[in-house]
Design an enzyme around this catalytic site. Structure first.
Site, short mmCIF file in Angstrom:
data_model
loop_
_atom_site.label_atom_id
_atom_site.label_comp_id
_atom_site.label_asym_id
_atom_site.label_seq_id
_atom_site.Cartn_x
_atom_site.Cartn_y
_atom_site.Cartn_z
N CYS A 1 -12.14 40.88 -1.85
CA CYS A 1 -11.60 42.20 -1.47
C CYS A 1 -10.59 42.46 -2.78
O CYS A 1 -10.73 42.90 -3.66
CB CYS A 1 -10.86 42.41 -0.22
SG CYS A 1 -10.67 43.80 0.57
N HIS B 1 -15.32 40.16 2.88
CA HIS B 1 -14.76 39.13 3.28
C HIS B 1 -15.68 37.90 3.79
O HIS B 1 -15.99 37.65 4.91
CB HIS B 1 -13.73 39.33 4.29
CG HIS B 1 -12.23 39.92 3.90
ND1 HIS B 1 -11.42 39.29 3.24
CD2 HIS B 1 -12.09 41.47 3.56
CE1 HIS B 1 -10.41 40.10 2.78
NE2 HIS B 1 -10.84 41.53 2.90
N GLU C 1 -15.06 34.77 3.56
CA GLU C 1 -14.65 33.76 4.56
C GLU C 1 -14.32 34.02 5.98
O GLU C 1 -14.34 33.09 6.56
CB GLU C 1 -13.15 33.51 3.87
CG GLU C 1 -11.95 34.42 4.42
CD GLU C 1 -11.96 35.79 3.67
OE1 GLU C 1 -11.31 36.72 3.96
OE2 GLU C 1 -12.97 36.40 3.00
#
Length: 243
Positions: free
Chosen positions: A116, A218, A220
């Site tokens: 990001c 994102h 993660e």
């Protein structure tokens, strides 16, 4: 037993707005980064935000690979633009830290992933630029700041099949989305490897080794429910083993 690679995760600063210590600063990263690194076989190492070049140099000497985490808008003065009315909050001290970290890490030839804001930092630190708001991109129509759960994929991403990311995810994937800035001019030595259906840049990669990759979404946040997103971290950590 072979030593697991140590993965540095760039930290940020949160400032308490209430409670017992209003104005008190705390170093942090979101825990999803930590969990993803552990589950993918690495050892997470949070790099606290600071602006001491000698300290940063020594911090980077302790790690095998770098993840640039998300956060504030990048200061447009860094790519020679005045702030647009739709720019969000900036944090110049963090820009200074992140730019030092990524440039020093690249000089040390370590694998890097930017997520990001980190994706945008990689681009700007290497001479690229950003759109300060998605409304400034002609033809942008997709909702890129979703109102649903962090792990929920909400839009389609097309990936170049001959890219590292394409080798991991295939030619099409589905991403979550939490941004309003986007890559405009791509830095020299990098190429676009993933696009949203409205043309917004979703990933870039450096054209030479070692791996330096920026991802606009994102992974993660999705890695606990999406094998492909976890595979990004596994590939990255494997690269860190072999650097």
């Amino acid at each position: 037993m072979k030593k697991k690679p140590i993965i540095g995760i760039s930290g940020s600063m949160i400032i308490d707005e209430g409670g017992m210590f209003p104005g008190y600063k705390r170093s942090y990263v979101n825990n999803d980064y930590v969990k993803s690194v552990i589950e993918a076989g690495g050892i997470p190492f949070i790099i606290p935000m600071n602006n001491d070049e000698e300290v940063i140099e020594n911090q980077l000497d302790l790690i095998d690979g770098l993840i640039l985490s998300g956060g504030h808008d990048v200061n447009p003065l860094l790519f020679n633009e005045e702030p647009h009315q739709k720019l969000g909050g900036i944090y110049p001290e963090r820009d200074d830290f992140d730019f030092k970290v990524v440039k020093k890490a690249m000089n040390k030839n370590m694998p890097i992933i930017g997520i990001c804001r980190g994706h945008q930092v990689i681009n700007v630190a290497n001479g690229g630029s950003l759109y300060q708001d998605l409304s400034l991109i002609e033809g942008c129509y997709i909702k890129h700041n979703q109102g649903s759960l962090p792990s929920q994929a909400t839009h389609t991403v097309t990936v170049e099949k001959d890219s590292v990311l394409g080798g991991i995810l295939g030619e099409k994937t589905y991403s979550n989305s939490f941004h309003h800035l986007a890559v405009k001019d791509v830095a020299d030595g990098f190429r676009i490897v993933a696009l949203a259906e409205d043309g917004v840049v979703e990933a870039i990669e450096r054209e030479e080794k070692p791996l330096v990759m920026g991802i606009q979404w994102h992974p993660e946040m999705m890695s606990g429910v999406d094998k492909g997103m976890m595979d990004i971290f596994k590939y990255f950590i494997n690269e860190c083993k072999n650097k």
